[in-house]
Design an enzyme around this catalytic site. Structure first.
Site, PDB file in Angstrom:
ATOM      1  CG  HIS A  68      21.622   6.622 -18.101  1.00  0.00           C
ATOM      2  ND1 HIS A  68      22.041   7.274 -17.091  1.00  0.00           N
ATOM      3  CD2 HIS A  68      22.454   6.755 -19.306  1.00  0.00           C
ATOM      4  CE1 HIS A  68      23.257   8.010 -17.450  1.00  0.00           C
ATOM      5  NE2 HIS A  68      23.342   7.545 -18.775  1.00  0.00           N
ATOM      6  CD  GLU A  69      22.649   4.029 -21.877  1.00  0.00           C
ATOM      7  OE1 GLU A  69      22.927   4.903 -22.479  1.00  0.00           O
ATOM      8  OE2 GLU A  69      23.526   3.975 -20.803  1.00  0.00           O
ATOM      9  CG  HIS A  72      21.852   9.180 -23.232  1.00  0.00           C
ATOM     10  ND1 HIS A  72      22.114  10.437 -22.580  1.00  0.00           N
ATOM     11  CD2 HIS A  72      22.655   8.428 -22.585  1.00  0.00           C
ATOM     12  CE1 HIS A  72      22.988  10.180 -21.680  1.00  0.00           C
ATOM     13  NE2 HIS A  72      23.260   9.186 -21.470  1.00  0.00           N
TER      14      HIS A  72
HETATM   15 ZN   LIG Z   1      24.603   8.110 -20.208  1.00  0.00          ZN
END
Ligand SMILES: [Zn+2]
Length: 167
Positions: A68-69, A72
């Site tokens: 997830h990170e 980003h």
């Molecule tokens: Zn997030």
């Protein structure tokens, strides 16, 4: 960090010129911390990826949080003008992170082959993106977070870069 999705994202970050691999002249990119907010982790452009050991219980959760990170981090790398204080920019990256990290994948797995991008998968992605945007003061409120996610949802869930399709 043996998960294939995490490994793939690390490779793609390196190819895009934003390596997250250990390097003697760079501060470490990955940080393991105790987090007071009820979050699994975070991406801080100036620091890297933070994972919260007090909110992660299984290896699978850690892998999803890392993936997830890293989405980003990838978005931050590829879009030089990404403005994290702009709620819509943030919302787009949250939609992508929820869709591509595996956060919603058990439902996807359950329904794969029957409905394609299932309604459950989409509502999982939407719910998680709204939850993350609510933590951004620039989104204002739950209503503001929902509006921003709705505004970018279709465009951003369809953008699976650097994957060819939903992993
Ligand atoms: Zn997030």
């Amino acid at each position: 960090m043996a998960s294939p999705v995490v490994r793939f994202l690390r490779e793609k970050l390196a190819e895009a010129g934003c390596s997250v691999e250990p390097h003697p002249e760079r501060a470490p990119f990955f940080h393991v911390r105790h987090c007071d907010q009820s979050v699994a982790g975070g991406f801080v452009p100036t620091e890297g990826v933070v994972v919260c050991h007090n909110h992660l219980t299984s290896k699978e959760e850690v892998e999803h949080a890392l993936a997830h990170e890293l989405i980003h981090a990838y978005d931050h790398c590829r879009a030089k003008n990404l403005d994290w204080t702009d709620c819509k920019h943030h919302a787009c990256s949250e939609v992508r992170a929820a869709a591509l990290s595996g956060d919603c994948s058990w439902k996807q797995e359950l329904l794969r082959g029957r409905m394609g991008l299932s309604a459950q998968f989409r509502s999982c992605v939407r719910r998680r993106a709204v939850l993350s945007c609510e933590l951004n003061p620039n989104c204002g409120s739950t209503v503001g977070a929902r509006r921003a996610v709705d505004a970018v949802f279709e465009k951003c869930i369809a953008d699976t870069d650097p994957f060819d399709r939903l992993p």
